[in-house]
Design an enzyme around this catalytic site. Structure first.
Site, PDB file in Angstrom:
ATOM      1  N   PRO A  52     -78.199   2.125   0.770  1.00 31.34           N
ATOM      2  CA  PRO A  52     -78.713   2.150  -0.666  1.00 31.34           C
ATOM      3  C   PRO A  52     -77.790   2.532  -1.742  1.00 31.34           C
ATOM      4  CG  PRO A  52     -79.418   3.995   0.811  1.00 31.34           C
ATOM      5  CD  PRO A  52     -78.802   2.969   1.592  1.00 31.34           C
ATOM      6  N   GLY A 107     -77.235   6.755  -3.603  1.00 32.49           N
ATOM      7  CA  GLY A 107     -78.305   7.181  -2.421  1.00 32.49           C
ATOM      8  C   GLY A 107     -77.839   8.409  -1.765  1.00 32.49           C
ATOM      9  N   ASP A 138     -65.184  10.925  -0.151  1.00 36.25           N
ATOM     10  CA  ASP A 138     -65.916  10.591   1.097  1.00 36.25           C
ATOM     11  C   ASP A 138     -65.555   9.373   1.604  1.00 36.25           C
ATOM     12  OD1 ASP A 138     -67.894  12.696   0.493  1.00 36.25           O
ATOM     13  OD2 ASP A 138     -69.431  11.207   0.109  1.00 36.25           O
ATOM     14  N   LYS A 195     -73.256   7.323   5.870  1.00 39.40           N
ATOM     15  CA  LYS A 195     -73.225   8.861   6.449  1.00 39.40           C
ATOM     16  C   LYS A 195     -74.471   9.493   5.933  1.00 39.40           C
ATOM     17  CE  LYS A 195     -72.050  10.938   2.321  1.00 39.40           C
ATOM     18  NZ  LYS A 195     -72.999  11.809   1.623  1.00 39.40           N
ATOM     19  N   MET A 223     -75.542   8.320   0.459  1.00 39.07           N
ATOM     20  CA  MET A 223     -75.328   7.778   1.899  1.00 39.07           C
ATOM     21  C   MET A 223     -73.765   7.245   1.958  1.00 39.07           C
ATOM     22  SD  MET A 223     -78.547   6.725   3.640  1.00 39.07           S
ATOM     23  CE  MET A 223     -78.160   7.056   5.400  1.00 39.07           C
ATOM     24  N   GLY A 236     -72.642   4.838   0.322  1.00 44.24           N
ATOM     25  CA  GLY A 236     -72.514   3.154   0.212  1.00 44.24           C
ATOM     26  C   GLY A 236     -71.333   2.774  -0.596  1.00 44.24           C
ATOM     27  N   GLY A 237     -70.841   3.410  -1.752  1.00 42.46           N
ATOM     28  CA  GLY A 237     -69.727   2.844  -2.710  1.00 42.46           C
ATOM     29  C   GLY A 237     -68.390   3.283  -1.755  1.00 42.46           C
TER      30      GLY A 237
HETATM   31  O1  C5P Z   1     -64.604  12.219  -5.214  1.00 43.63           O
HETATM   32  P1  C5P Z   1     -65.616  11.213  -5.848  1.00 43.63           P
HETATM   33  O2  C5P Z   1     -65.319  10.338  -6.925  1.00 43.63           O
HETATM   34  O3  C5P Z   1     -66.460  10.632  -4.920  1.00 43.63           O
HETATM   35  O4  C5P Z   1     -66.557  12.352  -6.524  1.00 43.63           O
HETATM   36  C1  C5P Z   1     -67.598  11.937  -7.372  1.00 43.63           C
HETATM   37  C2  C5P Z   1     -67.879  13.154  -8.331  1.00 43.63           C
HETATM   38  O5  C5P Z   1     -68.816  14.101  -7.595  1.00 43.63           O
HETATM   39  C3  C5P Z   1     -66.701  13.741  -9.025  1.00 43.63           C
HETATM   40  O6  C5P Z   1     -66.373  13.443 -10.095  1.00 43.63           O
HETATM   41  C4  C5P Z   1     -67.238  15.350  -9.187  1.00 43.63           C
HETATM   42  O7  C5P Z   1     -68.184  15.385 -10.164  1.00 43.63           O
HETATM   43  C5  C5P Z   1     -68.107  15.253  -7.960  1.00 43.63           C
HETATM   44  N1  C5P Z   1     -67.390  16.082  -6.858  1.00 43.63           N
HETATM   45  C6  C5P Z   1     -67.354  17.410  -6.764  1.00 43.63           C
HETATM   46  N2  C5P Z   1     -66.808  18.029  -5.734  1.00 43.63           N
HETATM   47  C7  C5P Z   1     -66.424  17.191  -4.676  1.00 43.63           C
HETATM   48  C8  C5P Z   1     -66.420  15.919  -4.521  1.00 43.63           C
HETATM   49  C9  C5P Z   1     -67.167  15.405  -5.750  1.00 43.63           C
HETATM   50  O8  C5P Z   1     -67.511  18.156  -7.854  1.00 43.63           O
HETATM   51  N3  C5P Z   1     -65.729  17.834  -3.339  1.00 43.63           N
END
Ligand code: C5P
Length: 297
Positions: free
Chosen positions: A95, A98, A137, A10, A100, A102-103
């Site tokens: 990547p 990155g 995401d 994305k 995008m 990926g995870g």
């Molecule tokens: O939801 P996810 O595990 O992908 O988020 C990774 C990190 O990104 C979270 O632990 C947080 O630090 C940050 N994050 C955030 N606000 C969001 C999404 C992610 O602060 N809306």
């Protein structure tokens, strides 16, 4: 028996970020677009859970239970009272670290693949709930196309897009940690009033019409200053893309991948060539969107 699922990357055409919430997350108005760069996740019945990965960035992918694909298999197995006895193989082209998703793509792909392999019959809503537990995401990786994500990005409203959008992506020499970029956003925001994140009406209209010039004028990413602060060399990549004739340039999500909007496929190839020659990035790829989300192949 095995099942393979293909999942797109994305780019965020708008990423409006609110103040940090008590739970540490940030409320977002996040306009996602799925683009044609893919990971493939293959699940095969096995004696126990195992993850393998191939691709240019494979050495950076964790193969233990912190991998989102493994966590997705475990979450679905737990919900259906079974063991996650599968071999998950990730053919990685998106990547790593990155910006995008990926995870997240691997999480959504593993979930859909295990669901098909095990015949759980889970509803779309159940799968989306599990995706939201796995990460902000991940639901979008399942849905694809284009969508507005609110809350921490996991509550999706699907969006219409009036035509194909052509992009160039420049991958950087190293990754950026998403939590670190949000922490830098908070640091840069200290002492300032952060407005509620809202989707831009102009941007949603431009997307709906497929009006590439109007879209170019409205692309925005509130995480970009934070990503640039942690990775100042990205400014050189953005400048090289601008000089090469990109209609608009921005950091993708939390970065460090940079995204360049082009008028058409030909324009994208021109920008890609100039970026490759610029020596300001590791690799350059072109991809168009919107494309469908996670799909069994
Ligand atoms: O939801 P996810 O595990 O992908 O988020 C990774 C990190 O990104 C979270 O632990 C947080 O630090 C940050 N994050 C955030 N606000 C969001 C999404 C992610 O602060 N809306």
């Amino acid at each position: 028996m095995s099942v393979t699922v293909r999942v797109p990357a994305k780019v965020n055409v708008q990423l409006a970020v609110g103040a940090a919430r008590p739970d540490g997350f940030h409320d977002l108005a996040n306009v996602f677009l799925a683009v044609g760069l893919y990971d493939e996740v293959t699940v095969t019945a096995a004696d126990e859970l195992r993850v393998t990965c191939t691709g240019p960035d494979a050495d950076q992918v964790p193969l233990d239970r912190t991998n989102l694909a493994a966590r997705a298999a475990l979450a679905l197995a737990e919900r259906y009272g079974r063991t996650a006895d599968v071999h998950l193989h990730i053919a990685k082209d998106i990547p790593v670290a990155g910006g995008m998703a990926g995870g997240s793509a691997d999480g959504a792909g593993a979930l859909l693949a295990c669901d098909a392999l095990w015949g759980t019959g889970a509803s779309r809503e159940e799968l989306l709930d599990i995706c939201a537990e796995l990460g902000s995401d991940v639901p979008f990786s399942l849905v694809g196309g284009a969508a507005l994500g609110t809350g921490r990005g996991e509550r999706l409203t699907e969006l219409e897009v009036g035509g194909d959008l052509h992009w160039v992506f420049a991958m950087a020499a190293r990754g950026l940690s998403t939590p670190a970029v949000f922490r830098e956003f908070d640091r840069l925001a200290e002492g300032r009033e952060i407005p509620e994140p809202v989707a831009s009406r102009e941007l949603l209209d431009a997307l709906a019409k497929g009006d590439v010039d109007a879209l170019a004028a409205t692309l925005s990413n509130d995480l970009q200053p934070a990503a640039l602060s942690l990775f100042p060399e990205l400014a050189d990549t953005l400048a090289a893309g601008r000089a090469a004739g990109a209609l608009a340039t921005l950091v993708s999500g939390s970065g460090p991948t940079t995204a360049f909007l082009a008028r058409d496929a030909e324009g994208a190839e021109e920008v890609a060539g100039a970026l490759r020659a610029s020596g300001t990035c590791r690799t350059v790829r072109t991809a168009a969107g919107p494309v469908p989300g996670a799909t069994v192949v």
